[in-house]
Design an enzyme around this catalytic site. Structure first.
Site, PDB file in Angstrom:
ATOM      1  CE  LYS A 264      47.063   0.266 -32.388  1.00 19.21           C
ATOM      2  NZ  LYS A 264      45.622  -0.004 -32.459  1.00 19.21           N
TER       3      LYS A 264
ATOM      4  N   GLY B 270      31.826 -10.613 -30.839  1.00 18.98           N
ATOM      5  CA  GLY B 270      31.302 -11.934 -31.215  1.00 18.98           C
ATOM      6  C   GLY B 270      29.881 -12.158 -30.737  1.00 18.98           C
TER       7      GLY B 270
ATOM      8  CB  ALA C 260      39.756 -11.391 -35.427  1.00 18.99           C
ATOM      9  CG  ASN C 261      41.897  -5.357 -35.596  1.00 15.41           C
ATOM     10  OD1 ASN C 261      41.523  -4.888 -36.671  1.00 15.41           O
ATOM     11  ND2 ASN C 261      41.610  -4.787 -34.433  1.00 15.41           N
TER      12      ASN C 261
HETATM   13  P1  NAD Z   1      36.964  -9.401 -26.564  1.00 14.10           P
HETATM   14  O1  NAD Z   1      38.224  -9.471 -25.810  1.00 14.10           O
HETATM   15  O2  NAD Z   1      35.739  -8.851 -25.906  1.00 14.10           O
HETATM   16  O3  NAD Z   1      36.560 -10.840 -27.149  1.00 14.10           O
HETATM   17  C1  NAD Z   1      37.474 -11.756 -27.640  1.00 14.10           C
HETATM   18  C2  NAD Z   1      36.934 -13.133 -27.274  1.00 14.10           C
HETATM   19  O4  NAD Z   1      37.742 -14.124 -27.896  1.00 14.10           O
HETATM   20  C3  NAD Z   1      36.948 -13.420 -25.778  1.00 14.10           C
HETATM   21  O5  NAD Z   1      35.678 -13.855 -25.356  1.00 14.10           O
HETATM   22  C4  NAD Z   1      38.004 -14.524 -25.631  1.00 14.10           C
HETATM   23  O6  NAD Z   1      37.706 -15.410 -24.570  1.00 14.10           O
HETATM   24  C5  NAD Z   1      37.890 -15.199 -26.979  1.00 14.10           C
HETATM   25  N1  NAD Z   1      39.043 -16.023 -27.348  1.00 14.10           N
HETATM   26  C6  NAD Z   1      40.341 -15.816 -27.094  1.00 14.10           C
HETATM   27  N2  NAD Z   1      41.076 -16.817 -27.580  1.00 14.10           N
HETATM   28  C7  NAD Z   1      40.215 -17.669 -28.191  1.00 14.10           C
HETATM   29  C8  NAD Z   1      40.361 -18.904 -28.901  1.00 14.10           C
HETATM   30  N3  NAD Z   1      41.545 -19.487 -29.057  1.00 14.10           N
HETATM   31  N4  NAD Z   1      39.247 -19.494 -29.406  1.00 14.10           N
HETATM   32  C9  NAD Z   1      38.039 -18.941 -29.241  1.00 14.10           C
HETATM   33  N5  NAD Z   1      37.828 -17.780 -28.560  1.00 14.10           N
HETATM   34  C10 NAD Z   1      38.908 -17.163 -28.059  1.00 14.10           C
HETATM   35  O7  NAD Z   1      37.314  -8.561 -27.893  1.00 14.10           O
HETATM   36  P2  NAD Z   1      36.298  -7.895 -28.899  1.00 14.10           P
HETATM   37  O8  NAD Z   1      36.170  -6.451 -28.584  1.00 14.10           O
HETATM   38  O9  NAD Z   1      35.084  -8.743 -29.013  1.00 14.10           O
HETATM   39  O10 NAD Z   1      37.135  -7.976 -30.262  1.00 14.10           O
HETATM   40  C11 NAD Z   1      37.240  -9.200 -30.964  1.00 14.10           C
HETATM   41  C12 NAD Z   1      38.184  -9.016 -32.146  1.00 14.10           C
HETATM   42  O11 NAD Z   1      37.683  -7.986 -33.001  1.00 14.10           O
HETATM   43  C13 NAD Z   1      39.601  -8.581 -31.751  1.00 14.10           C
HETATM   44  O12 NAD Z   1      40.517  -9.141 -32.660  1.00 14.10           O
HETATM   45  C14 NAD Z   1      39.562  -7.059 -31.938  1.00 14.10           C
HETATM   46  O13 NAD Z   1      40.851  -6.539 -32.196  1.00 14.10           O
HETATM   47  C15 NAD Z   1      38.665  -6.952 -33.157  1.00 14.10           C
HETATM   48  N6  NAD Z   1      37.983  -5.666 -33.285  1.00 14.10           N
HETATM   49  C16 NAD Z   1      37.188  -5.212 -32.290  1.00 14.10           C
HETATM   50  C17 NAD Z   1      36.520  -3.980 -32.423  1.00 14.10           C
HETATM   51  C18 NAD Z   1      35.616  -3.445 -31.345  1.00 14.10           C
HETATM   52  O14 NAD Z   1      34.851  -2.510 -31.626  1.00 14.10           O
HETATM   53  N7  NAD Z   1      35.626  -4.007 -30.147  1.00 14.10           N
HETATM   54  C19 NAD Z   1      36.701  -3.229 -33.595  1.00 14.10           C
HETATM   55  C20 NAD Z   1      37.512  -3.737 -34.628  1.00 14.10           C
HETATM   56  C21 NAD Z   1      38.142  -4.957 -34.453  1.00 14.10           C
END
Ligand code: NAD
Length: 348
Positions: free
Chosen positions: A80, A179, A254-255
């Site tokens: 990382k 999501g 979520a991570n």
């Molecule tokens: P993203 O930024 O596209 O989506 C996150 C969403 O969460 C946003 O729509 C934001 O408005 C919402 N949010 C923030 N605070 C909030 C709250 N208090 N209540 C409700 N919603 C809230 O990110 P993503 O790519 O969809 O990733 C989501 C999670 O999954 C993150 O924790 C990320 O680290 C993890 N993750 C993503 C991937 C990937 O392939 N994108 C892979 C592994 C893990």
């Protein structure tokens, strides 16, 4: 922090402190373990108030990547990087200087895009090194979501003895890239959806497309549903939220969902809630990125992603047998795979 003591305890192989005066680059690259292959891990940029916080973050996250790759059956190690900088003041010079440090590791560390890095920044790093993934802007979110769906199915079958999701209630926190894909897949499986996001636009879309009920942000975790799926923030499983969770299954993308890995995984277990370890269920992202690196073949990506299901089942069984948490069972599985690879490497 006692640096050598800490890295020895955590098992890190190498920590590189990167400084370039001209671009004002301050970055740390942590290589945790390369027994299974070169260290893979994305780069995040944050204005850390303390350098120690940056170091702690990179050490913890790089170890997490080792475990994630091991559980995902990917021949990669864990690494990382963090860049300590103001996200509103990013320059090409900064990313190129950083790229030269990545290049100096000669493929021992392969990086990609994390918090506060844009695709453009990945391209800037790529001007100095080929050891960066995501240059041909793919989107791993749909593969991550597929892994989450498979994980939810595995957990529902294990905990609720239900082979199908039809008619089950699922609360999804966060309607972002992952999501919204999770909602789509759950809708296609006939699940009843509840959703929350800080963006009203996003929740309204999920309501319109998939008939979801929109729920206030502070209530999504406490609904009387079958599955709570955190797909937004880290730290959502904590001493304030866990006592209110009614769902017997927690399974989301979520991570770092557990605020404190030991305390909160035990608290979930003591309440009879089956927790899918985050780095196991959300491995679709790293699987996608890994295949992108070696030459993308969709069939192989799907084959690898399907394994998330079997891995989770084996983690649930181990936890049950050893009367431990699913979090510990996942860590143990990862450590065993790494140890095995390490021994093979030493023998060779
Ligand atoms: P993203 O930024 O596209 O989506 C996150 C969403 O969460 C946003 O729509 C934001 O408005 C919402 N949010 C923030 N605070 C909030 C709250 N208090 N209540 C409700 N919603 C809230 O990110 P993503 O790519 O969809 O990733 C989501 C999670 O999954 C993150 O924790 C990320 O680290 C993890 N993750 C993503 C991937 C990937 O392939 N994108 C892979 C592994 C893990």
């Amino acid at each position: 922090m006692k640096l050598f003591e800490t890295t020895e305890q955590m098992g890190h192989e190498q920590v590189l402190f990167c400084r370039d005066e001209e671009s004002d680059l301050k970055a740390i690259i942590a290589i945790h373990d390369t027994s299974l292959g070169p260290a893979m891990g994305a780069t995040r940029l944050l204005p850390y108030a303390e350098e120690e916080a940056a170091l702690q973050d990179v050490l913890r996250l790089s170890r997490g990547m080792t475990y994630k790759a091991a559980c995902a059956n990917i021949p990669a190690g864990g690494g990382k990087a963090v860049i300590i900088a103001d996200p509103t003041n990013k320059t090409e010079q900064l990313f190129r200087a950083y790229g030269r440090f990545v290049e100096s590791l000669k493929g021992h560390f392969i990086t990609g895009q994390d918090v506060n890095l844009a695709h453009q920044n990945i391209c800037q790093i790529n001007r100095e090194t080929n050891y960066v993934v995501g240059v041909n802007a793919g989107c791993s979110a749909s593969t991550t979501a597929l892994g989450v769906l498979l994980g939810i199915k595995a957990a529902v079958e294990f905990r609720l003895q239900k082979p199908r999701l039809e008619g089950l209630k699922v609360a999804v926190q966060g309607a972002g890239n992952v999501g919204q894909n999770v909602c789509k897949l759950l809708y296609e499986q006939g699940a009843e959806l509840f959703v929350s996001d800080i963006s009203q636009k996003k929740t309204q879309e999920i309501k319109r497309f998939y008939g979801a009920t929109v729920v206030p942000q502070d209530q999504i975790h406490s609904l009387d549903v079958d599955v709570f799926s955190p797909c937004a923030l880290g730290g959502i499983l904590n001493s304030s939220t866990i006592p209110h969770i009614q769902a017997p299954v927690v399974a989301g993308a979520a991570n770092n969902q557990l605020e404190d890995e030991q305390i909160h995984s035990r608290l979930l277990e003591s309440r009879g809630i089956l927790y899918c370890p985050d780095y196991v269920i959300n491995a679709g992202g790293i699987i996608d990125v890994y295949h992108d690196m070696i030459g993308y073949e969709r069939e192989k990506v799907l084959e690898n992603t399907n394994q998330i299901c079997d891995t989770l089942i084996s983690i649930f069984r181990r936890a049950q047998k050893k009367q431990t948490t699913t979090h510990d069972a996942a860590n143990n599985l990862a450590k065993e795979r790494i140890m095995k690879a390490h021994k093979t490497k030493v023998k060779a």
